[in-house]
Motif scaffolding. Structure first.
Motif, mmCIF file in Angstrom:
data_model
loop_
_atom_site.group_PDB
_atom_site.id
_atom_site.type_symbol
_atom_site.label_atom_id
_atom_site.label_comp_id
_atom_site.label_asym_id
_atom_site.label_seq_id
_atom_site.Cartn_x
_atom_site.Cartn_y
_atom_site.Cartn_z
ATOM 1 N N LEU A 444 44.237 41.512 41.036
ATOM 2 C CA LEU A 444 44.319 41.613 42.630
ATOM 3 C C LEU A 444 45.537 42.522 43.028
ATOM 4 N N ALA A 445 46.681 42.254 42.168
ATOM 5 C CA ALA A 445 47.689 43.011 42.647
ATOM 6 C C ALA A 445 47.479 44.741 42.282
ATOM 7 N N GLY A 446 46.739 44.920 41.332
ATOM 8 C CA GLY A 446 46.603 46.299 40.805
ATOM 9 C C GLY A 446 45.217 46.754 41.770
ATOM 10 N N GLN A 447 44.252 46.047 42.125
ATOM 11 C CA GLN A 447 43.047 46.492 42.889
ATOM 12 C C GLN A 447 43.228 46.415 44.244
ATOM 13 N N GLY A 448 44.087 45.545 44.698
ATOM 14 C CA GLY A 448 44.207 44.994 46.330
ATOM 15 C C GLY A 448 43.393 43.882 46.729
ATOM 16 N N PRO A 449 43.961 43.301 47.973
ATOM 17 C CA PRO A 449 43.239 42.174 48.404
ATOM 18 C C PRO A 449 42.022 42.335 48.699
ATOM 19 N N CYS A 450 41.191 41.223 48.594
ATOM 20 C CA CYS A 450 39.382 41.377 48.777
ATOM 21 C C CYS A 450 38.922 40.562 50.016
ATOM 22 N N TYR A 451 40.141 39.745 50.469
ATOM 23 C CA TYR A 451 39.859 39.003 51.941
ATOM 24 C C TYR A 451 40.745 39.426 52.914
ATOM 25 N N ARG A 452 40.128 39.289 54.054
ATOM 26 C CA ARG A 452 41.103 39.241 55.450
ATOM 27 C C ARG A 452 41.898 38.363 55.607
ATOM 28 N N HIS A 453 41.257 37.148 55.521
ATOM 29 C CA HIS A 453 41.973 35.727 55.788
ATOM 30 C C HIS A 453 41.635 34.860 54.547
ATOM 31 N N VAL A 454 42.707 33.937 54.051
ATOM 32 C CA VAL A 454 42.251 32.980 53.072
ATOM 33 C C VAL A 454 42.840 31.552 53.783
ATOM 34 N N VAL A 455 41.956 30.409 53.924
ATOM 35 C CA VAL A 455 42.288 29.327 54.410
ATOM 36 C C VAL A 455 42.118 28.290 53.292
ATOM 37 N N VAL A 456 43.403 27.561 53.169
ATOM 38 C CA VAL A 456 43.477 26.712 51.977
ATOM 39 C C VAL A 456 43.502 25.265 52.412
ATOM 40 N N ASP A 457 42.594 24.473 52.035
ATOM 41 C CA ASP A 457 42.569 22.915 52.118
ATOM 42 C C ASP A 457 43.126 22.169 50.922
ATOM 43 N N GLU A 458 43.758 20.942 51.052
ATOM 44 C CA GLU A 458 44.292 20.189 50.363
ATOM 45 C C GLU A 458 45.231 21.104 49.334
ATOM 46 N N ALA A 459 46.037 21.813 49.972
ATOM 47 C CA ALA A 459 47.067 22.681 49.441
ATOM 48 C C ALA A 459 48.100 22.052 48.658
ATOM 49 N N GLN A 460 48.370 20.819 48.744
ATOM 50 C CA GLN A 460 49.323 20.265 48.017
ATOM 51 C C GLN A 460 49.306 20.117 46.424
#
Length: 713
Positions: A444-460
């Motif tokens: 992903l660092a090389g190709q670039g982001p693939c989403y506009r937003h990322v929502v994370v549940d149970e992040a702990q």
């Protein structure tokens, strides 16, 4: 045209109502949609009646079925009525006669209080109260109380209180919003803090800045969107009545609404809170908000830790987002599934048992004499956590969080063993889950982001390698990451500094403290398992999270604890408990049974089935069943909830699980972290319950129960 709106309290009791009563609610609602006001009051089937001796003439009852009445707010202004409660005739009538409706002069919201009980309690507490300067709210002036929305009636009652315990007694009958203000002040918050954290969120839905008219119920009902829902579509109402478990989607508490529907965050944002505070609900509503502002081609990733949670989020999103085209712009998957999609590899991920065996073989090849457990933890908590890529970097790194000494001379051999382990994986076409996340982050660092937003549940529970991947999945722009989690539910030993990973949430973090799932009695008991022990905040701010102020507005019975002489006797007692819940009106699918080990789950399910009770296992990727008791491990139950929950096999041989604990002599810090994870696991299991909790064991109870002072019946 008249309408019958639904109060949140009614929706919370929906699942306890039998099908024919729910159908009666639908029939009553249809009459409000079809008849004029005059016809409603004259309809012989509805019987919209005033009550003799009622504290408020605006509180009336309607016929739902033969023997069941609905309690409604029938305001003298406007044509929208509010269904507050449904129950057997005498019970509903008695409750209705005690209620009084008012409009909050600050927030403009409709409020309800059990005024008859408050009027009975106040004189008794006044007689035993000490001098005024020693009372609970002595330092808060009447003017400050009024500015926070405390009306004269509540103020007079609050002035007699001297302790949090007394406030809790009164809190069951106070208007909920006013109780939250008083609770916040009683816990030590300043007037300014209380205004910002309690009152301002309640003002978020106010459509006008004009002074509040405390007689205008039509406007007040329209403004009370976080507790009153005006449903005008028959299909929507039928869906709510048929699926009461999902009625949450039409309500958000002001604190939740403020977080979920904030127009925009300037960067990553976070919401934390204990079990049942609605973090996942907020995350789903945030997705709904973001969907409304997507540009062409933009997509959203909604991700979490386990497949069971993915199923729950998918179900919730389907209920919340009606437009299938919008819904299709959200990818819901586990973090590991996302990593596999990015890497697009056919290499099979290995299990924990396979990994241990492979570390052992790698150590044999290099001559390393330490344990496979040490190597696996060193790889996870040092190499992958710090994203170390070569031997020189490893030899000079700080092994933060590790409690075992490792001289510089020994690190070279450890690194050779790590290289041997990863080389053999590659040769055999295998991979680890975290290793895949490292690869995905690089891609992903090389190709670039693939989403506009990322929502994370149970992040702990996410590892730094997973966070690096998620950070790379969205561009560094406003609203890039939205994170929901709870440090007290950290059941996997992952230590994370979000800031060091490029995720800075400073100034964009909110905490939820009100539990909407469990009764206060269950909640108080469960939090006793954790209280007094520090849990680091998710943002690695150097502070510890706390459960102070974490409470529930729901009340009921506390947990039932049972000790048995044998495992057979424990299973027999479990069957009887399930039958008691079913006889009391619970559906099979409203009951969850969890245990630490799979083998215990299998025995519990088999015993239930043998006794004629339908039961099925809850497994990753498998949908929950509504027509059978759900049985699963504590890990599988994470993020789920049930009306009734039984936690079985809670003995000293299961919690803590010996195989999950690093010996203290091997690594003191890891030993403490492992114990904390096991303690959190029990806490998570017990907080799945809403109305009833049953905990059982054979032999000696878990030391976690003993330390919390829990005793069996």
């Amino acid at each position: 045209m008249p309408h019958l709106a639904l109060d949140k309290a009614f929706c919370q009791q929906l699942e306890k109502l039998e099908k024919h009563v729910r159908n009666g609610v639908f029939d009553a609602w249809e009459k409000f949609e079809r008849l004029t006001l005059d016809q409603l009051f004259r309809d012989p089937g509805l019987k919209l009646e005033s009550l003799k001796g009622a504290k408020d003439r605006q509180i009336r009852t309607i016929r739902i079925t033969q023997g069941y009445r609905g309690v409604v707010l029938a305001p003298e202004t406007g044509d929208t009525f509010v269904l507050l409660r449904v129950g057997p005739h005498d019970e509903a009538t008695e409750w209705a006669a005690k209620q009084k409706a008012t409009i909050n002069a600050v927030t403009g919201a409709v409020e309800l209080r059990e005024i008859a009980t408050l009027e009975e309690l106040t004189p008794a507490y006044e007689r035993i109260a000490p001098a005024e300067e020693r009372r609970l709210f002595a330092k808060v002036s009447d003017g400050e109380m009024a500015a926070l929305g405390i009306d004269t009636t509540t103020l007079a009652q609050a002035r007699v209180l001297t302790s949090l315990e007394q406030l809790d007694v009164f809190g069951r009958f106070f208007p909920p919003d006013q109780y939250r203000v008083l609770e916040h002040l009683a816990l030590g918050a300043s007037v300014e803090q209380t205004w910002q954290e309690v009152v301002v969120p309640a003002l978020a839905d106010a459509a006008s800045q004009e002074p509040v008219d405390t007689t205008d119920y039509a406007t007040a009902i329209a403004h009370t969107r976080t507790r009153i829902a005006v449903v005008t579509d028959a299909d929507e109402l039928r869906d709510i009545l048929d699926k009461p478990f999902a009625a949450w989607r039409i309500f958000l508490h002001p604190a939740q609404h403020k977080v979920a529907y904030r127009p925009s965050y300037s960067g990553p944002a976070q919401v934390t809170g204990g079990p049942g505070t609605g973090k996942s609900v907020v995350a789903l509503h945030r997705v709904r908000h973001l969907l409304r502002h997507l540009r062409d081609g933009d997509r959203i990733l909604l991700t979490t830790f386990t497949n069971a949670l993915v199923d729950s989020l998918n179900e919730g999103l389907g209920l919340l987002v009606d437009d299938p085209d919008l819904r299709d712009r959200v990818d819901v998957m586990t973090v590991d599934a996302f990593a596999g999609r990015v890497v697009n590899t056919s290499r099979r991920p290995i299990t924990g048992y396979e990994e241990s065996a492979r570390w052992e073989r790698a150590a044999e090849a290099t001559g390393f004499t330490g344990t496979p457990q040490f190597l696996a933890q060193e790889y996870k908590h040092v190499v992958l956590t710090q994203d170390i890529r070569d031997r020189e970097e490893y030899e000079r790194c700080e092994r933060r969080g590790r409690g075992s000494a490792l001289p510089a001379s020994a690190r070279r051999l450890v690194w050779r063993t790590v290289e041997e382990f990863t080389r053999r994986l590659d040769e055999d076409g295998l991979r680890t889950y975290l290793g895949t996340c490292v690869e995905a982050a690089d891609l992903l660092a090389g190709q670039g982001p693939c989403y506009r937003h990322v929502v994370v549940d149970e992040a702990q529970d996410l590892h730094p390698a997973q966070w690096r991947m998620l950070r790379a999945a969205a561009p560094r722009r406003p609203d890039d990451l939205f994170i929901a989690g709870d440090p007290h539910q950290r059941i996997y030993d992952n230590k994370v500094s979000l800031k060091s990973l490029g995720i800075n949430i400073a100034g964009r973090s909110a905490k939820l403290r009100k539990n909407y799932r469990s009764t206060q009695e269950i909640l108080s008991w469960a939090t006793g398992i954790l209280l007094g022990r520090p849990y680091a905040e998710l943002a690695d701010s150097g502070r510890h999270d706390t459960l102070v102020g974490y409470s529930s507005a729901l009340h009921g019975s506390g947990p039932r604890l049972h000790t048995a002489q044998t495992e057979e006797a424990e299973l027999d007692a479990l069957v009887e408990q399930v039958r008691t819940w079913v006889d009391g009106g619970a559906a099979y699918g409203e009951i969850g049974i969890c245990a630490r080990f799979n083998k215990t789950c299998e025995k519990a399910r088999d015993r239930l089935v043998a006794a004629g009770v339908p039961a099925s296992r809850v497994r990753a990727g498998a949908a929950r069943t509504d027509d059978a008791v759900n049985v699963g491990t504590m890990h599988t139950f994470k993020g789920l909830e049930y009306r009734y929950t039984a936690v079985v096999g809670v003995n000293d041989r299961a919690l803590p699980n010996p195989s999950a604990i690093t010996p203290e002599e091997v690594d003191r810090l890891q030993h403490e972290a492992d114990l904390a994870a096991e303690r959190c696991l029990l806490f998570v299991a017990c907080t799945r319950a809403r109305d009833g909790l049953y905990v059982s064991w054979t032999g000696q109870p878990s030391p976690f129960l003993v330390e919390a002072g829990c005793e069996a019946e």
